[in-house]
Design a protein around this motif. Structure first.
Motif, PDB file in Angstrom:
ATOM      1  N   GLN A   1     -11.553 -28.925  -8.139  1.00  0.00           N
ATOM      2  CA  GLN A   1     -11.060 -29.035  -9.510  1.00  0.00           C
ATOM      3  C   GLN A   1      -9.711 -28.349  -9.698  1.00  0.00           C
ATOM      4  O   GLN A   1      -9.141 -28.385 -10.793  1.00  0.00           O
ATOM      5  N   GLY A   2      -9.199 -27.730  -8.647  1.00  0.00           N
ATOM      6  CA  GLY A   2      -7.876 -27.110  -8.724  1.00  0.00           C
ATOM      7  C   GLY A   2      -7.873 -25.608  -8.902  1.00  0.00           C
ATOM      8  O   GLY A   2      -6.821 -25.000  -9.121  1.00  0.00           O
ATOM      9  N   PHE A   3      -9.044 -24.975  -8.767  1.00  0.00           N
ATOM     10  CA  PHE A   3      -9.125 -23.526  -8.908  1.00  0.00           C
ATOM     11  C   PHE A   3      -8.911 -22.830  -7.563  1.00  0.00           C
ATOM     12  O   PHE A   3      -9.279 -23.363  -6.510  1.00  0.00           O
ATOM     13  N   LYS A   4      -8.359 -21.653  -7.606  1.00  0.00           N
ATOM     14  CA  LYS A   4      -8.371 -20.750  -6.462  1.00  0.00           C
ATOM     15  C   LYS A   4      -9.643 -19.920  -6.607  1.00  0.00           C
ATOM     16  O   LYS A   4      -9.892 -19.338  -7.666  1.00  0.00           O
ATOM     17  N   THR A   5     -10.471 -19.871  -5.566  1.00  0.00           N
ATOM     18  CA  THR A   5     -11.778 -19.231  -5.718  1.00  0.00           C
ATOM     19  C   THR A   5     -11.983 -18.073  -4.743  1.00  0.00           C
ATOM     20  O   THR A   5     -11.446 -18.063  -3.641  1.00  0.00           O
TER      21      THR A   5
END
Length: 281
Positions: free
Chosen positions: A106-110
């Protein structure tokens, strides 16, 4: 087309509730898995002629899955999705990594499995997801039963933890201009009170089928983020070894096929596995 006769067959859900069997509901689940209409009719006709009072939804699923697998492996894998998520256990560790991968897509840095300071106490956060200057503290609640429903106590508890972390981070110059959010994710479901509280308090909730059209099952299917537990051509032990290394989705295997080398899979089986992963990716 299958015609339902006048006799109503009662089936038992995972929650223990009973409901009338609907062949149309079965067909729709097969259609959602990508089965074509010919296969849908064949499977539905078989189940409709076999079904009996008191049979569990798990047994219905098992029969339909077995038939699908014989006819079309890819469709069977998608149909197996809900059960495959349950097989990410028995601990919540693989599920946390799985949610991390979904958020990455989804485009998050996790960041998974972090210990962070709150204003009052320290907290273990399953996933920290950052996008632009929005940061989400994600709690993953893994249910081992499809009938599990998480009550309002869960979001109440998480809201207080998230607030403590937010109060601390607002004092930290590294997070200047950040907006912070709480998020609770489960592979099963939330009660109505839990959803109402989450909406009212600004706590994001994600469950198997919530929010509508954008639940966990929708995200997985739309972005093809299938867990390795859907794969037919790996043993349970092999899947467990991969999950212990943080390899939880099929795309990780396709991107790093060398992770399979320790298993010394025979060429024919390996080719079948590669095709299965390719179909799902």
């Amino acid at each position: 087309m299958i015609k339902e006769d006048n006799k109503v067959v009662t089936i038992k859900k995972a929650s223990g509730e009973e409901e009338p069997f609907s062949v149309n509901k079965l067909k729709q689940s097969l259609r959602n898995a990508g089965a074509d209409e010919e296969i849908i009719e064949q499977v539905a006709e078989d189940v409709n002629s076999w079904i009996y009072d008191g049979v569990t939804t798990a047994k219905i699923y098992g029969r339909a899955f077995s038939l699908l697998r014989k006819k079309k492996s890819y469709t069977a894998s998608r149909y197996k999705l809900k059960k495959a998520i349950m097989e990410l256990g028995p601990t919540g560790f693989p599920f946390e990594h799985f949610i991390g991968k979904i958020l990455e897509v989804q485009g998050f840095k996790t960041e998974v499995g972090q210990v962070v300071n709150g204003k009052c106490v320290t907290h273990e956060v399953d996933v920290i997801a950052t996008q632009d200057k929005n940061q989400y503290f994600v709690e993953c609640k893994y249910g081992t039963s499809q009938g599990k429903i998480f009550s309002v106590q869960i979001p109440l508890y998480i809201r207080s933890r998230v607030n403590d972390i937010i109060d601390k981070r607002k004092e930290d110059d590294r997070f200047k201009d950040f907006t912070f959010h709480g998020w609770v994710v489960t592979n099963t479901r939330f009660s109505t009170d839990a959803i109402n509280y989450g909406t009212c308090s600004g706590l994001h909730l994600l469950s198997w089928d919530y929010p509508a059209q954008n639940g966990l099952k929708d995200l997985i299917d739309r972005d093809k983020i299938f867990p390795i537990t859907v794969l037919h051509n790996l043993t349970i032990a092999q899947k467990q070894q991969l999950m212990e290394k943080g390899i939880v989705i099929c795309k990780q295997i396709s991107e790093n096929p060398e992770v399979l080398e320790p298993f010394q899979i025979k060429p024919r089986k390996l080719n079948s596995l590669r095709k299965e992963i390719s179909d799902l990716s």
